[in-house]
Design a protein around this motif. Structure first.
Motif, mmCIF file in Angstrom:
data_model
loop_
_atom_site.group_PDB
_atom_site.id
_atom_site.type_symbol
_atom_site.label_atom_id
_atom_site.label_comp_id
_atom_site.label_asym_id
_atom_site.label_seq_id
_atom_site.Cartn_x
_atom_site.Cartn_y
_atom_site.Cartn_z
ATOM 1 N N GLY A 123 11.573 11.470 -4.113
ATOM 2 C CA GLY A 123 11.468 11.051 -2.716
ATOM 3 C C GLY A 123 11.305 9.100 -3.469
ATOM 4 N N LEU A 124 10.038 9.241 -3.284
ATOM 5 C CA LEU A 124 9.866 8.063 -3.675
ATOM 6 C C LEU A 124 10.124 7.386 -4.934
ATOM 7 C CD1 LEU A 124 5.690 8.976 -2.516
ATOM 8 C CD2 LEU A 124 7.360 8.347 -1.459
ATOM 9 N N VAL A 125 10.501 7.429 -5.658
ATOM 10 C CA VAL A 125 11.054 7.120 -6.639
ATOM 11 C C VAL A 125 12.391 7.084 -6.528
ATOM 12 C CG1 VAL A 125 11.903 7.950 -9.184
ATOM 13 C CG2 VAL A 125 9.959 8.576 -8.772
ATOM 14 N N GLY A 126 13.553 7.431 -5.906
ATOM 15 C CA GLY A 126 14.668 7.335 -4.883
ATOM 16 C C GLY A 126 14.601 6.387 -4.008
ATOM 17 N N GLY A 127 13.559 5.901 -3.423
ATOM 18 C CA GLY A 127 12.850 5.168 -1.993
ATOM 19 C C GLY A 127 12.866 3.540 -3.179
ATOM 20 N N LEU A 128 11.775 3.690 -3.989
ATOM 21 C CA LEU A 128 11.873 2.842 -4.875
ATOM 22 C C LEU A 128 12.533 1.644 -5.978
ATOM 23 C CD1 LEU A 128 9.526 0.680 -6.590
ATOM 24 C CD2 LEU A 128 9.018 2.267 -8.079
ATOM 25 N N THR A 129 13.559 2.608 -6.465
ATOM 26 C CA THR A 129 14.597 2.608 -6.661
ATOM 27 C C THR A 129 15.918 1.743 -5.997
ATOM 28 O OG1 THR A 129 14.658 4.442 -8.147
ATOM 29 C CG2 THR A 129 16.719 2.876 -8.254
ATOM 30 N N VAL A 130 15.528 2.267 -5.116
ATOM 31 C CA VAL A 130 16.866 1.377 -4.067
ATOM 32 C C VAL A 130 16.523 0.511 -3.677
ATOM 33 C CG1 VAL A 130 18.153 1.439 -2.180
ATOM 34 C CG2 VAL A 130 17.951 3.537 -2.725
ATOM 35 N N THR A 131 14.656 0.309 -3.350
ATOM 36 C CA THR A 131 14.118 -0.841 -2.985
ATOM 37 C C THR A 131 14.773 -2.167 -4.185
ATOM 38 O OG1 THR A 131 12.424 0.216 -2.011
ATOM 39 C CG2 THR A 131 11.970 -2.036 -2.858
ATOM 40 N N MET A 132 14.455 -1.959 -5.601
ATOM 41 C CA MET A 132 14.817 -2.271 -7.112
ATOM 42 C C MET A 132 15.970 -2.999 -6.610
ATOM 43 S SD MET A 132 12.409 -1.336 -9.585
ATOM 44 C CE MET A 132 13.229 -0.043 -9.768
ATOM 45 N N LEU A 133 16.793 -2.505 -6.119
ATOM 46 C CA LEU A 133 18.388 -2.385 -6.155
ATOM 47 C C LEU A 133 18.840 -3.529 -5.224
ATOM 48 C CD1 LEU A 133 20.264 0.970 -6.769
ATOM 49 C CD2 LEU A 133 20.153 -1.152 -8.698
ATOM 50 N N CYS A 134 18.209 -3.142 -3.827
ATOM 51 C CA CYS A 134 18.209 -4.288 -2.919
ATOM 52 C C CYS A 134 17.608 -5.341 -3.024
ATOM 53 C CB CYS A 134 17.270 -3.772 -1.431
ATOM 54 S SG CYS A 134 18.650 -1.794 -0.648
ATOM 55 N N ALA A 135 16.386 -5.681 -3.689
ATOM 56 C CA ALA A 135 16.347 -7.113 -3.950
ATOM 57 C C ALA A 135 17.047 -7.393 -4.890
ATOM 58 C CB ALA A 135 14.619 -6.315 -4.846
ATOM 59 N N ALA A 136 17.600 -6.911 -5.838
ATOM 60 C CA ALA A 136 18.693 -7.259 -7.010
ATOM 61 C C ALA A 136 20.070 -8.366 -6.048
ATOM 62 C CB ALA A 136 18.607 -6.614 -7.882
ATOM 63 N N ALA A 137 20.104 -6.803 -4.934
ATOM 64 C CA ALA A 137 21.396 -8.063 -4.312
ATOM 65 C C ALA A 137 21.118 -8.946 -3.387
ATOM 66 C CB ALA A 137 22.162 -6.441 -3.971
ATOM 67 N N ALA A 138 20.037 -9.217 -2.995
ATOM 68 C CA ALA A 138 19.546 -10.303 -2.200
ATOM 69 C C ALA A 138 19.515 -11.634 -2.888
ATOM 70 C CB ALA A 138 18.741 -10.337 -1.644
ATOM 71 N N GLY A 139 19.492 -11.624 -4.388
ATOM 72 C CA GLY A 139 19.391 -12.090 -5.250
ATOM 73 C C GLY A 139 17.997 -13.402 -4.760
ATOM 74 N N ALA A 140 18.810 -14.257 -4.484
ATOM 75 C CA ALA A 140 17.567 -15.928 -4.543
ATOM 76 C C ALA A 140 17.303 -15.898 -2.579
ATOM 77 C CB ALA A 140 18.408 -17.184 -4.275
ATOM 78 N N ASP A 141 17.585 -14.535 -1.717
ATOM 79 C CA ASP A 141 17.140 -14.717 -0.445
ATOM 80 C C ASP A 141 16.302 -13.590 -0.695
ATOM 81 O OD1 ASP A 141 19.712 -16.950 0.116
ATOM 82 O OD2 ASP A 141 21.068 -15.183 0.214
ATOM 83 N N VAL A 142 15.707 -12.863 -1.319
ATOM 84 C CA VAL A 142 15.121 -11.342 -1.444
ATOM 85 C C VAL A 142 13.946 -12.304 -1.075
ATOM 86 C CG1 VAL A 142 13.421 -12.103 -3.849
ATOM 87 C CG2 VAL A 142 14.163 -9.880 -2.095
ATOM 88 N N SER A 143 13.527 -11.544 0.173
ATOM 89 C CA SER A 143 11.929 -11.850 1.389
ATOM 90 C C SER A 143 11.174 -10.869 0.841
ATOM 91 C CB SER A 143 11.613 -12.647 2.188
ATOM 92 O OG SER A 143 12.573 -11.230 2.736
ATOM 93 N N ALA A 144 9.904 -11.218 1.243
ATOM 94 C CA ALA A 144 8.725 -10.070 1.268
ATOM 95 C C ALA A 144 8.979 -8.823 2.400
ATOM 96 C CB ALA A 144 7.513 -10.857 1.742
#
Length: 845
Positions: free
Chosen positions: A492-513
């Motif tokens: 589950g934690l690996v899945g959560g980290l994977t989803v976090t990276m995908l969401c950050a990539a989808a946000a592109g320049a709008d990614v924030s802390a």
């Protein structure tokens, strides 16, 4: 053992009923929004639940009635399967070509067995079947012999003779290789029942009511309709020999048929334990296999080479001369049927093969001791088995085959499962234990993110009147839950980290802390949700633990997730349910149960229990309750902030949101509890690749079943939520078109089905382990083809029911001890060793 036409008709009727009932309910729900009073449709559907339950009970009763089998009939079908299996194995191993080796035996010494039939036990050849049925009224026999004396081959010949002589309703001889039994952990009847179920899947069916709460395999054992042929007592660890003999004597007392094989020294050691009272099976007659005589061996090898006067037979002239004297090392070594079989395989041509490129049989005259001759033949066997053949090309060289077989031998002897068998569904023990969990987390995280985003995009495309199009930087939470269900907290934690990276990539320049912290908080909390679902799903009452026994990793995950929420929102939103999930996982279910190590699946069946249903509903209530509490306290937790809430602040909307979350998680919990696989009938002559294909199909069945049931239940709940005032269903406002809630329900159902299939179907773990071991050069890419070729064409492996074993245990031990490859004689095309182990052993000894 596949035959039950009445059972098939009942199953078909049940399937038609479920389809008609589900279709009727779905049609009513689709029509309801077009009526003036949609609530009347739901009111009309509610009473149908009782009728559906009664119909289901009647269906189950009909199935049970159709499944009633007379024990004698079950035994008769088992006898056919066993005879077919071992007749095929004897044909593959060429036991009757050119003719069976002339093995003889004498009565065993009184230290091993004492019976009134001692004077009538001597014999040879094909007489053992008649001796067993006509001169042993208790049908209890001990077969003793040294290494390579031909015990297993003799037992196969006895088993075939007994199945041919067997009358309807009599006990069925079944060969059980004892090497895979651990007497310290498992009683003999339970182990035999498990092996019967593994090798003959139909025996996993529940026995008829009069025979108690057991399987058909257990029924046959209890009714003494199985004659155990226990092969390889000497292959058990020496420290457990006395305990194993005690279990055998207790489980198979006087009056039960029994055949047991062992080396004399190991059996005698079990009869004389250093402590305790020795166990001696009652009324066990014993025979001791005699060594082969030189004249018989010479005639056999010459006849196998084509007969006297042929060029291939003339090559044996020096060896035949040496066999005339019992003092030569080769004569001493070739008194063993194993060594004769190896010499035949190494130096005699196979059908359609010339002798010009074969090594010279005179090579066996070089070693100066019996042990050196035996090592020489063992070393030469694999190069001989994989030598070039004009009409049967091999995809693997002798060196490649040797490396693979040595790895398998070492894994079988020293592996974590401890079984001296090659079973592809247990191959994951040879890979890092965490690898399947990590890959499951990555896979389900990616699929969950894609499935949620694509589904919401499609809904918005086909129903543009609905607001809230897909935001790709907010998706993937359900994939994390599925990863936790499948791979525990680590997955589950690996899945959560994977989803976090995908969401950050989808946000592109709008990614924030804030986005990253919010996704990390979601990942931790939802990984705990998956762990809790898996823990509640298996029908065990999750008793609270003492604080000292809490799972600290789960508690730490909850604390970290709560901290990420607090940092992301600047308030307490999300912290409450994250801490609640962390405490629940730490105090009750821990890290989640381990994935099953099931055999390949034949089909999927429902496994309902009242306790499992209650725990599933309880799990959904606990998980949904966290959202409800968060929503009711939203204004307090946010401290008046206008920042985002985790749950709706309106009490009614919060209640419906909690109901949606609870329904999804309860359905996932119930499906994980109810969908169980039944092992495939591995006793049939099925190719390993066919087993893999069938196992993959079972993955699809799990997914399809979960999608059908989950989408219907979750969609109905969402439809009711939209009908009675919920402001949104999983991110979409269904006010304009309530039918889309069923499409939204597909997402959690699909991911739950994938998680269930990956937990229970052996193919996924095998695929991970095979890829890992292939990358590291331990196994060939197509392992199934290699194993089938090693069994059917090369004779290196034998098949016992569902698994492969080395044809000779001495070969397995030799490969396990070997530090390097044998050196093939390149001048003869790899036909025999001129340097390597054999030459080294000859020099040393």
């Amino acid at each position: 053992m596949n035959d039950v036409a009445p059972r098939s008709r009942v199953r078909r009727a049940g399937t038609v009923y479920l389809v008609l009932f589900g279709g009727g309910v779905l049609g009513a729900l689709l029509v309801a929004p077009r009526l003036d009073d949609p609530a009347t449709v739901l009111a009309a559907l509610l009473p149908t639940g009782a009728g559906a339950y009664l119909a289901w009970c009647a269906y189950r009763a009909d199935r049970a009635e159709a499944a009633v089998d007379d024990p004698g009939g079950v035994a008769d079908r088992l006898a056919i399967a066993v005879h077919r299996q071992w007749e095929s194995e004897a044909r593959v191993r060429r036991l009757a070509e050119p003719y069976p080796l002339p093995v003889s035996w004498r009565c065993a010494e009184t230290d091993f067995a004492t019976t009134a039939e001692s004077d009538r036990l001597a014999g040879h050849g094909e007489e053992l079947g008649a001796l067993f049925t006509e001169h042993l009224p208790h049908r209890r026999l001990l077969v003793l012999g040294g290494p390579g004396a031909g015990k297993t081959v003799l037992l196969v010949r006895l088993l075939l003779a007994l199945t041919e002589r067997r009358n309807a309703g009599e006990p069925v001889p079944v060969l059980f290789p004892l090497a895979s039994w651990n007497p310290a952990d498992e009683e003999l009847p339970a182990w035999m029942e498990r092996r019967l179920v593994q090798d003959h899947a139909d025996l996993a069916e529940a026995a008829p009511g009069p025979y108690g709460n057991t399987t058909l395999a257990g029924m046959l054992l209890e009714r003494r309709l199985v004659l155990p042929v226990l092969d390889g007592f000497d292959e058990l660890p020496a420290r457990s020999g006395a305990l194993a003999l005690h279990h055998i004597a207790a489980a198979l007392p006087y009056g039960c048929g029994l055949v047991l094989s062992s080396r004399p020294q190991e059996y005698l050691a079990a009869l004389r334990p250093p402590t305790g009272v020795p166990a001696r099976p009652a009324d066990l007659a014993g025979i001791h296999l005699d060594p082969l005589d030189g004249r018989s061996v010479a005639d056999y090898l010459v006849h196998d080479a084509g007969g006297a006067g042929t060029p291939a037979a003339e090559r044996w002239t020096p060896v035949v001369t040496a066999l005339g004297s019992t003092d030569t090392p080769v004569a001493q070594a070739l008194t063993s049927p194993l060594m004769v079989s190896l010499a035949r395989s190494v130096y005699n041509p196979r059908p359609d093969e010339g002798h010009g490129q074969l090594p010279d049989p005179a090579d066996v005259l070089g070693p100066t001791t019996r042990a050196a001759v035996e090592h020489h033949l063992l070393d030469a066997f694999i190069p001989a088995a994989y030598r070039r053949h004009p009409r049967r090309p091999c995809r693997w060289t002798a060196d490649q085959a040797f490396d693979t077989l040595r790895f398998l031998a070492r894994h079988m002897e020293h592996g974590r499962d401890g079984a001296a068998e090659v079973a592809w569904w247990r191959l994951h023990h040879a890979a890092p234990a965490m690898l399947p969990r990590v890959l499951a987390g990555v896979l389900l995280g990616v699929l969950g993110w894609l499935a949620e985003g694509v589904t919401m995009e499609l809904i918005h495309h086909f129903a543009p009147q609905l607001p809230a199009p897909a935001r790709w930087d907010e998706r993937g939470g359900l994939g994390v839950v599925a990863a936790g269900m499948c791979g525990g907290l680590a997955g589950g934690l690996v899945g959560g980290l994977t989803v976090t990276m995908l969401c950050a990539a989808a946000a592109g320049a709008d990614v924030s802390a804030e986005l990253v912290l919010r996704r990390l908080g979601n990942g931790g909390a939802l990984a705990l949700v998956g762990v809790i679902i898996a823990g509640f799903a298996y029908g065990r009452r999750p008793a609270p633990r003492r604080p000292s026994a809490w799972n600290r990793r789960a508690l730490a995950t909850g604390i970290v997730a709560a901290s990420c929420y607090a940092l992301a929102f600047g308030n307490a939103c999300g912290t409450l349910h994250a801490l609640l999930y962390g405490v629940t996982a730490a105090a009750t279910v821990g890290d989640g149960p381990r994935s099953e190590t099931a055999a390949p699946a034949a089909r999927v069946r429902w496994h309902w229990s009242a306790g499992g249903v209650c725990l599933g509903l309880l799990g959904g209530t606990v998980l949904g309750g966290g959202v409800l509490i968060e929503g009711l306290l939203a204004d307090v937790l946010s401290a008046g902030s206008d920042r985002m809430y985790i749950a709706p602040a309106d009490p009614v909307a919060a209640a419906w949101a909690a109901g949606q979350v609870g329904a999804v998680f309860a359905v996932a919990c119930l499906l994980l509890h109810a969908l169980r696989t039944v092992p495939v009938d591995l006793g049939a002559a099925v190719d390993g690749r066919a087993l893999l294909a069938n196992d993959r199909r079972m993955m699809g069945t799990c997914v399809a079943t979960a999608v059908t049931v989950g989408a219907a239940v979750i969609g109905t709940q969402g439809w009711c939520a939209a009908l009675w005032g919920s402001t949104g269903v999983w991110g979409a406002d269904p006010a304009e078109d309530r039918l889309w809630v069923f499409a939204v329900g597909l997402m959690p159902a699909l991911l739950s089905g994938l998680a269930i299939g990956m937990r229970q179907v052996a193919w996924g773990r095998y695929a991970v382990a095979r890829c890992y071991l292939t990358v590291w050069g331990r196994l060939p890419r197509d392992l199934m083809a290699f194993l089938a070729d090693a069994h059917e064409q090369r004779g290196v492996l034998r098949r016992v029911g569902a698994v492969y074993q080395f044809r000779h245990i001495e070969l397995q031990h030799r490969l396990t001890e070997s530090p390097a490859r044998p050196g093939p004689d390149r001048s003869t095309g790899g036909g025999g060793p001129s340097t390597g182990w054999g030459a080294r052993d000859a020099r040393e000894e």
